[in-house]
Scaffold this motif. Sequence first.
Motif, PDB file in Angstrom:
ATOM      1  N   UNK A 279       0.846  -1.204   0.000  1.00  0.00           N
ATOM      2  CA  UNK A 279       0.000   0.000   0.000  1.00  0.00           C
ATOM      3  C   UNK A 279       0.875   1.247   0.000  1.00  0.00           C
ATOM      4  N   UNK A 280       1.937   1.210   0.792  1.00  0.00           N
ATOM      5  CA  UNK A 280       2.850   2.359   0.874  1.00  0.00           C
ATOM      6  C   UNK A 280       3.592   2.579  -0.447  1.00  0.00           C
ATOM      7  N   UNK A 281       4.026   1.501  -1.098  1.00  0.00           N
ATOM      8  CA  UNK A 281       4.826   1.607  -2.327  1.00  0.00           C
ATOM      9  C   UNK A 281       3.978   1.818  -3.575  1.00  0.00           C
ATOM     10  N   UNK A 282       2.732   1.362  -3.542  1.00  0.00           N
ATOM     11  CA  UNK A 282       1.773   1.557  -4.647  1.00  0.00           C
ATOM     12  C   UNK A 282       2.300   1.112  -6.019  1.00  0.00           C
ATOM     13  N   UNK A 283       2.689  -0.169  -6.163  1.00  0.00           N
ATOM     14  CA  UNK A 283       3.127  -0.645  -7.484  1.00  0.00           C
ATOM     15  C   UNK A 283       1.931  -0.784  -8.433  1.00  0.00           C
ATOM     16  N   UNK A 284       2.248  -0.783  -9.719  1.00  0.00           N
ATOM     17  CA  UNK A 284       1.202  -0.917 -10.736  1.00  0.00           C
ATOM     18  C   UNK A 284       1.091  -2.340 -11.270  1.00  0.00           C
ATOM     19  N   UNK A 285       2.000  -3.219 -10.846  1.00  0.00           N
ATOM     20  CA  UNK A 285       1.949  -4.622 -11.238  1.00  0.00           C
ATOM     21  C   UNK A 285       2.716  -5.449 -10.213  1.00  0.00           C
ATOM     22  N   UNK A 286       2.309  -6.701 -10.068  1.00  0.00           N
ATOM     23  CA  UNK A 286       2.999  -7.636  -9.182  1.00  0.00           C
ATOM     24  C   UNK A 286       3.484  -8.824 -10.007  1.00  0.00           C
ATOM     25  N   UNK A 287       4.695  -9.286  -9.689  1.00  0.00           N
ATOM     26  CA  UNK A 287       5.290 -10.421 -10.393  1.00  0.00           C
ATOM     27  C   UNK A 287       5.807 -11.401  -9.338  1.00  0.00           C
TER      28      UNK A 287
ATOM     29  N   UNK B  23      -2.217 -10.564  -1.848  1.00  0.00           N
ATOM     30  CA  UNK B  23      -2.112  -9.115  -1.692  1.00  0.00           C
ATOM     31  C   UNK B  23      -2.460  -8.409  -3.003  1.00  0.00           C
ATOM     32  N   UNK B  24      -1.948  -8.920  -4.099  1.00  0.00           N
ATOM     33  CA  UNK B  24      -2.249  -8.322  -5.403  1.00  0.00           C
ATOM     34  C   UNK B  24      -3.745  -8.371  -5.688  1.00  0.00           C
ATOM     35  N   UNK B  25      -4.369  -9.497  -5.402  1.00  0.00           N
ATOM     36  CA  UNK B  25      -5.814  -9.630  -5.605  1.00  0.00           C
ATOM     37  C   UNK B  25      -6.582  -8.646  -4.721  1.00  0.00           C
ATOM     38  N   UNK B  26      -6.187  -8.591  -3.443  1.00  0.00           N
ATOM     39  CA  UNK B  26      -6.896  -7.727  -2.509  1.00  0.00           C
ATOM     40  C   UNK B  26      -6.767  -6.247  -2.824  1.00  0.00           C
ATOM     41  N   UNK B  27      -5.650  -5.862  -3.433  1.00  0.00           N
ATOM     42  CA  UNK B  27      -5.407  -4.447  -3.749  1.00  0.00           C
ATOM     43  C   UNK B  27      -5.654  -4.131  -5.228  1.00  0.00           C
ATOM     44  N   UNK B  28      -6.194  -5.115  -5.963  1.00  0.00           N
ATOM     45  CA  UNK B  28      -6.538  -4.927  -7.382  1.00  0.00           C
ATOM     46  C   UNK B  28      -5.307  -4.527  -8.211  1.00  0.00           C
ATOM     47  N   UNK B  29      -4.209  -5.227  -7.956  1.00  0.00           N
ATOM     48  CA  UNK B  29      -2.975  -5.006  -8.708  1.00  0.00           C
ATOM     49  C   UNK B  29      -2.825  -6.141  -9.714  1.00  0.00           C
ATOM     50  N   UNK B  30      -2.605  -5.861 -10.986  1.00  0.00           N
ATOM     51  CA  UNK B  30      -2.406  -6.935 -11.970  1.00  0.00           C
ATOM     52  C   UNK B  30      -1.280  -7.876 -11.548  1.00  0.00           C
ATOM     53  N   UNK B  31      -1.565  -9.178 -11.621  1.00  0.00           N
ATOM     54  CA  UNK B  31      -0.611 -10.184 -11.155  1.00  0.00           C
ATOM     55  C   UNK B  31      -0.069 -10.993 -12.336  1.00  0.00           C
ATOM     56  N   UNK B  32       1.258 -11.045 -12.433  1.00  0.00           N
ATOM     57  CA  UNK B  32       1.944 -11.842 -13.448  1.00  0.00           C
ATOM     58  C   UNK B  32       2.692 -12.958 -12.710  1.00  0.00           C
ATOM     59  N   UNK B  33       2.260 -14.177 -12.941  1.00  0.00           N
ATOM     60  CA  UNK B  33       2.773 -15.316 -12.175  1.00  0.00           C
ATOM     61  C   UNK B  33       3.565 -16.248 -13.081  1.00  0.00           C
TER      62      UNK B  33
ATOM     63  N   UNK C 115       3.297  -5.167 -22.588  1.00  0.00           N
ATOM     64  CA  UNK C 115       2.147  -5.134 -23.496  1.00  0.00           C
ATOM     65  C   UNK C 115       0.831  -5.176 -22.726  1.00  0.00           C
ATOM     66  N   UNK C 116       0.776  -5.999 -21.687  1.00  0.00           N
ATOM     67  CA  UNK C 116      -0.452  -6.117 -20.902  1.00  0.00           C
ATOM     68  C   UNK C 116      -0.743  -4.840 -20.121  1.00  0.00           C
ATOM     69  N   UNK C 117       0.300  -4.227 -19.582  1.00  0.00           N
ATOM     70  CA  UNK C 117       0.099  -3.015 -18.786  1.00  0.00           C
ATOM     71  C   UNK C 117      -0.249  -1.805 -19.648  1.00  0.00           C
ATOM     72  N   UNK C 118       0.051  -1.887 -20.928  1.00  0.00           N
ATOM     73  CA  UNK C 118      -0.283  -0.774 -21.832  1.00  0.00           C
ATOM     74  C   UNK C 118      -1.754  -0.798 -22.266  1.00  0.00           C
ATOM     75  N   UNK C 119      -2.429  -1.918 -21.990  1.00  0.00           N
ATOM     76  CA  UNK C 119      -3.850  -2.016 -22.352  1.00  0.00           C
ATOM     77  C   UNK C 119      -4.694  -1.227 -21.361  1.00  0.00           C
ATOM     78  N   UNK C 120      -5.792  -0.637 -21.818  1.00  0.00           N
ATOM     79  CA  UNK C 120      -6.680   0.075 -20.881  1.00  0.00           C
ATOM     80  C   UNK C 120      -7.327  -0.902 -19.914  1.00  0.00           C
TER      81      UNK C 120
END
Length: 356
Positions: free
Chosen positions: A81-89, A99-109, A350-355
Amino acid sequence: MKIWIDILTPKQALFFAPIAHDLTRRGHEVILTSRRYPEAEAVLRMLDLDAQTVGRHGGETLAGKLEASAERVLELARYVVEKAPEAAVCFASPECARVAFGLNIPLFCVNDSPHSEKVAKLTTPLANILFAPWVIPPSIWIGYGIPRDRIVVYRALDPAAWLKHDIKPKSEPKLTQLDHSKKIIAVRLEESQAYYLNPDNLRWTTSVIDSILNEASEATLLILSRNQTQREALKERYRDRLIILEAPYFGPTLLKSVDVFIGMGGTMTVESALLGVPTISAQRIGRLYTEEYLVKQGLILKPGSPEAVAKTAKEMLRDTKLRTQLETKAKRMLSRMEDPVEKIVSTIEAELSKPR
């Protein structure tokens, strides 16, 4: 963009190091997290990766694993929450996925271990994209709850990520215990604290070691343990009949210095084979698609019993042409593999560039 990578094991440190470097080179801000786990922390230091330690390994008991995981989810949530990333890997990290699911952060696994069913069930359905080696049938992952169009395969095995990029440690401990005047057989023990292993694995391990000591006594037997419990048990049983490597080590360098490698896990066995080291699999985890592929290609042998493992190791030691033949075949195979780093980083961008 700000991208968060969660690293839990030595393999993941090696795998994600070139990915973190490539993301940074492309102008992204990379945040790394890890946990208190000596093997992983040692490799992170060697690679000079600045990872924030959040939480701990849960140890051997189910209750300990559950408690450590729950605590880590809470600690990670506050940190993220403090760092506010735009994607999780991550590499199938349940805490990162939650955490990614709970904070609605796109997850790349990333995952090459479908045998670890419970971890796959906790992470795969939550991934926006799942990356996996092509030798694993997509139907396996679909069974864990992800649609086919969210699975991206790379035509490579995972160690290609660091072997193709020739990742080198910034600092590396000297392996002073090794006497190179004698042939060296290295045995990488199983992950005895993993939930998917049976309690009789210690009996299998000692049977393999006993057979090697009896059959190939002319060689130095080097044990690559996973934790202190394994080290103490083997010290008590074998005393000075073998060497238990306690100092941190860098896998690729160590593998190049041994004459035969026997793996009871997955990743290091594949890595050894791709380096052209005479390699034997003695794992009892279950079906490993990556290992099956290398067995078919002739880069891994898989005898069925402890006695057969020892005899095969002895034959490998005596075959003076084998190492050169395997190195040639492995080099050719590695050169033909796709670069997982390029595939993963390009797909994330490519995925993060999509709306959304």
